[in-house]
Write a protein that holds these residues in place. Structure first.
Motif, mmCIF file in Angstrom:
data_model
loop_
_atom_site.group_PDB
_atom_site.id
_atom_site.type_symbol
_atom_site.label_atom_id
_atom_site.label_comp_id
_atom_site.label_asym_id
_atom_site.label_seq_id
_atom_site.Cartn_x
_atom_site.Cartn_y
_atom_site.Cartn_z
ATOM 1 N N ALA A 633 0.829 -1.202 0.000
ATOM 2 C CA ALA A 633 0.000 0.000 0.000
ATOM 3 C C ALA A 633 0.866 1.254 0.000
ATOM 4 N N ARG A 634 1.949 1.193 0.748
ATOM 5 C CA ARG A 634 2.851 2.355 0.786
ATOM 6 C C ARG A 634 3.456 2.618 -0.592
ATOM 7 N N GLU A 635 3.852 1.552 -1.279
ATOM 8 C CA GLU A 635 4.433 1.731 -2.609
ATOM 9 C C GLU A 635 3.417 2.321 -3.585
ATOM 10 N N LEU A 636 2.165 1.901 -3.486
ATOM 11 C CA LEU A 636 1.137 2.460 -4.360
ATOM 12 C C LEU A 636 0.953 3.949 -4.101
ATOM 13 N N ARG A 637 0.994 4.340 -2.842
ATOM 14 C CA ARG A 637 0.844 5.756 -2.503
ATOM 15 C C ARG A 637 2.059 6.557 -2.951
ATOM 16 N N LYS A 638 3.241 5.954 -2.859
ATOM 17 C CA LYS A 638 4.444 6.652 -3.318
ATOM 18 C C LYS A 638 4.394 6.879 -4.822
ATOM 19 N N LYS A 639 3.942 5.857 -5.565
ATOM 20 C CA LYS A 639 3.845 6.004 -7.014
ATOM 21 C C LYS A 639 2.815 7.054 -7.403
ATOM 22 N N ALA A 640 1.785 7.199 -6.563
ATOM 23 C CA ALA A 640 0.750 8.192 -6.842
ATOM 24 C C ALA A 640 1.159 9.587 -6.375
#
Length: 727
Positions: A633-640
């Motif tokens: 989830a953290r990686e998805l937020r970082k990419k966004a």
């Protein structure tokens, strides 16, 4: 069609052809066989096969009979003796390969038993009772083969066995623990892929999915060499370890610990009875009734030096069952033609049932915490007014809720019971009843099996609550908490072990405390032994709630009704058909689907990030899964572009704590709770008790660490913050 018509009259037999009975061993014995010299290895192997043959002989006596006649029209088929099983043994020396390498040492036997026996009247018949006694006696067979092995290896090779502190399995003394774990890669692979509470069937399914093909070209010498090489990586001196494990009959410890006459010191029937019927992990842990086959298995397993033969095991079982104050015989019902059909319960379970029934009956109409009808009606009206937020749409309790509340407040029963299906408003009723009792000056408290459930009861009904365990400790320590209570609400009472309920009811009667039990026996079963809740409901003529006031969605309401009626598959199919349940094949697919659903839902939620946390939760069975989901989830937020770095927080009692942590291993439920709340807006929680970051407040088992106790220390790109006083 022409080809199909050729087989139009063909028939395929779909009946049961036979049984596969597996006799397994502890890892340490397989390790000794793998690393001992050729001669000793063969002796150890043959000793196990002797025990296996004896065990299949015992299985013949238990299950290799036939039935003649029919169980219809009041007739009972006759049990007929046979010549024994028809089958063979297949010996395996290793587990399946892992990662393309030679499988770990794993000596075990498959006994393949045909579903046909030659009866004494000369007719071939299927195994009696549909093979039921084969299945009923598998635990006894497992205990017997291992007990015979302990006895034989102690006498022949001086080997000693101790019960493993974690697994409870009998292991060979002297085999290095690190090596035992290193030679358990296949099991570790299956456990890693399965949830902590996966059933045996689920683990077998996963084992088949992960199974690698065996290398048929590799030689026995190659296998032993590979085992030796791996052992030398884990143990400094393999040969010295084997000498300690197999000292010989004249070794420093002799064949066993010597007792009177030079024989082994065997536990007494009283000691064995106390062990096998113990509350934690014994026969009485979660079952009310067991059969003699169950007791036989536990008695054999309780003998540290094994048993000399089956006759001795049977005699010892009779002696254990005769110990006063332990086993209580029950009427034998059902299939009386089975082997070892006698049924037993434990004295404490019977006493608990009697206590619950007696307390419920004797405390009827005793005037406990009783209000007048007029005062009770006023309390209900005041509660409805307090719950009304829009004067044009006043809150009104349903007829069922009103009737239950008035009964609690006016009936005066010392023990009162309410059954309510999920979503019927049981907590609403207890909140209204609390207002009535407290208005009359009575003190109300609550109890629940888990700390989280107790916290929920306190938050939703205003009833100060604690765990059942806390109440029991208080009772045994003088009962100060019970003495300060007038009404005790037992939340999810159907889940509480009858023995604990009996102790609570006994103390409540002593102090004149009214006990209100709420729950539903159709939802969640007792963690230990249950049934007392339903019996108390019958005795008190308890009310039932059936109107679902929680689920508004018609599909979810229908699925819930199907679930409560016992239609588990139907309910899941309904939810799956309408997109409420999604099934995937692998953990990685599950992670991807969950994260995609979380990201999509979070994007559609309005409000600040804290509101999203309150409206969206991602749950996982294990801390390892929680870690993967949080980091994903953290990686998805970082990419966004929603996150740009880590954060450090000032904590009470500690200088600072940072996320993400320096390592990704060993995450705990509370750690992932902080991570979810601060960095990924997915809330995850498990019931693990792993080490946690410093905190000022004690944490209830299964709860997320409260983020309001931390204020941002530094770090750009953090989510919006609230003041520490925000809810």
């Amino acid at each position: 069609m022409a080809e199909a018509r050729k087989y139009a009259d063909a028939r395929v037999r779909v009946g049961n052809r036979g049984y596969d009975v597996t006799l397994d061993l502890s890892k340490t014995y397989s390790t000794a066989v793998a690393l001992a010299g050729e001669g000793m290895s063969e002796q150890l192997r043959e000793t196990f096969l002797e025990a296996a043959r004896e065990t299949f002989g015992a299985m013949e006596g238990w299950a290799a009979y036939a039935m003649a006649g029919e169980h219809v029209g009041g007739k009972i088929a006759d049990r007929v003796d046979t010549s024994g099983f028809l089958g063979w043994m297949t010996v395996h020396y290793s587990a399946r390969p892992v990662g393309g390498e030679v499988g770990d040492p794993h000596l075990h036997v498959h006994g393949n038993l045909a579903n046909m026996v030659l009866a004494e009247d000369g007719k071939w018949r299927t195994v009696g009772a549909g093979g039921c006694d084969i299945l009923r006696h598998t635990h006894a067979a497992d205990s017997f083969v291992k007990a015979r092995l302990r006895q034989a290896t102690g006498k022949r090779f001086g080997m000693r066995w101790e019960r493993h502190a974690e697994t409870g399995a009998w292991e060979v003394v002297g085999i290095d623990e690190d090596l035992r774990r290193a030679f358990s890669r296949r099991n570790a692979q299956i456990v890693a892929a399965a949830a902590d509470d996966a059933t045996a069937g689920e683990q077998k399914l996963i084992a088949r999915q992960l199974a690698e093909g065996k290398d048929t070209t590799i030689t026995k010498a190659d296998v032993r060499a590979a085992w030796r090489a791996r052992a030398e990586e884990a143990v400094d001196d393999v040969d010295a370890m084997i000498r300690r494990a197999i000292p010989g009959p004249e070794g420093p410890h002799g064949p066993c610990v010597a007792g009177p006459g030079g024989g082994p010191v065997m536990p007494s029937p009283e000691e064995i009875a106390a062990f096998i019927w113990r509350r934690d992990g014994g026969l009485a842990a979660s079952r009310k009734a067991v059969t003699r086959a169950d007791v036989l298995a536990r008695v054999i397993d309780a003998c540290p030096f094994g048993v000399p033969d089956l006759a001795a095991a049977e005699a010892l079982t009779d002696a254990v069952l005769a110990v006063d104050g332990e086993a209580v015989a029950l009427p034998t019902g059902g299939m009386a033609h089975l082997t070892n059909p006698q049924r037993y319960t434990h004295a404490t379970i019977l006493a608990a049932e009697q206590t619950i029934a007696k307390s419920a009956a004797e405390r009827l109409n005793e005037g406990a915490a009783q209000l007048t009808v007029e005062v009770a009606e006023m309390a209900v009206a005041a509660f409805e007014t307090s719950r009304t937020t829009d004067p044009l749409r006043p809150f009104v309790m349903s007829d069922e809720q009103r009737a239950a509340t008035l009964r609690f407040l006016t009936a005066g029963h010392g023990v009162d019971v309410l059954r309510g299906k999920a979503g019927t408003g049981k907590t609403t009723i207890m909140s209204a009843a609390r207002m009535g009792w407290e208005a009359a000056g009575l003190r109300v408290a609550g109890a629940a099996t888990a700390a989280v459930a107790a916290s929920k009861l306190r938050a939703e009904s205003g009833i100060t609550s604690a765990t059942v365990a806390t109440w029991l400790v208080d009772i045994r320590d003088g009962g100060r908490r019970m003495a300060d209570t007038d009404v005790l609400v037992l939340e999810e009472a159907a889940m509480v072990d009858d023995r604990d309920v009996a102790e609570l009811l006994t103390a409540a009667a002593e102090y004149g405390v009214k006990v209100v039990e709420i729950g539903d026996w159709a939802q969640l079963k007792a963690i230990g032994v249950g049934g007392g809740f339903k019996r108390a409901h019958e005795i008190t003529g308890g009310l039932e709630l059936s109107e679902n006031r929680r689920q508004r969605d018609t599909v979810e309401r229908a699925a819930l009704e199907a679930w409560l009626a016992g239609g588990r598959r139907t309910a899941l199919a309904m939810l799956a058909e309408h997109g409420r349940v999604h099934a995937v094949r692998t953990p990685d697919e599950a992670y991807a689907a969950m994260l995609a659903a979380w990201k999509d839902t979070a994007g559609r939620l309005e409000g600040d990030v804290h509101d999203q946390i309150e409206d969206l939760v991602v749950l996982a069975a294990r801390n390892a899964d929680v870690q993967v989901l949080n980091l994903g989830a953290r990686e998805l937020r970082k990419k966004a572009g929603e996150l740009t770095g880590g954060h450090t927080f000032a904590l009470a009692g500690a200088s600072a704590w940072s996320w993400p942590p320096a390592t990704t291993s060993g995450s705990s439920a509370t750690t992932t709770g902080v991570a979810a709340a601060v960095t990924s807006t997915s809330s995850t929680a498990t019931a693990d008790r792993s080490p946690t970051p410093p905190r000022a407040e004690p944490l209830s088992n299964g709860a997320a660490w409260p983020t309001t106790a931390a204020t941002r220390w530094n770090g750009p790109g953090s989510p919006p913050t609230r003041s520490p006083s925000a809810p």
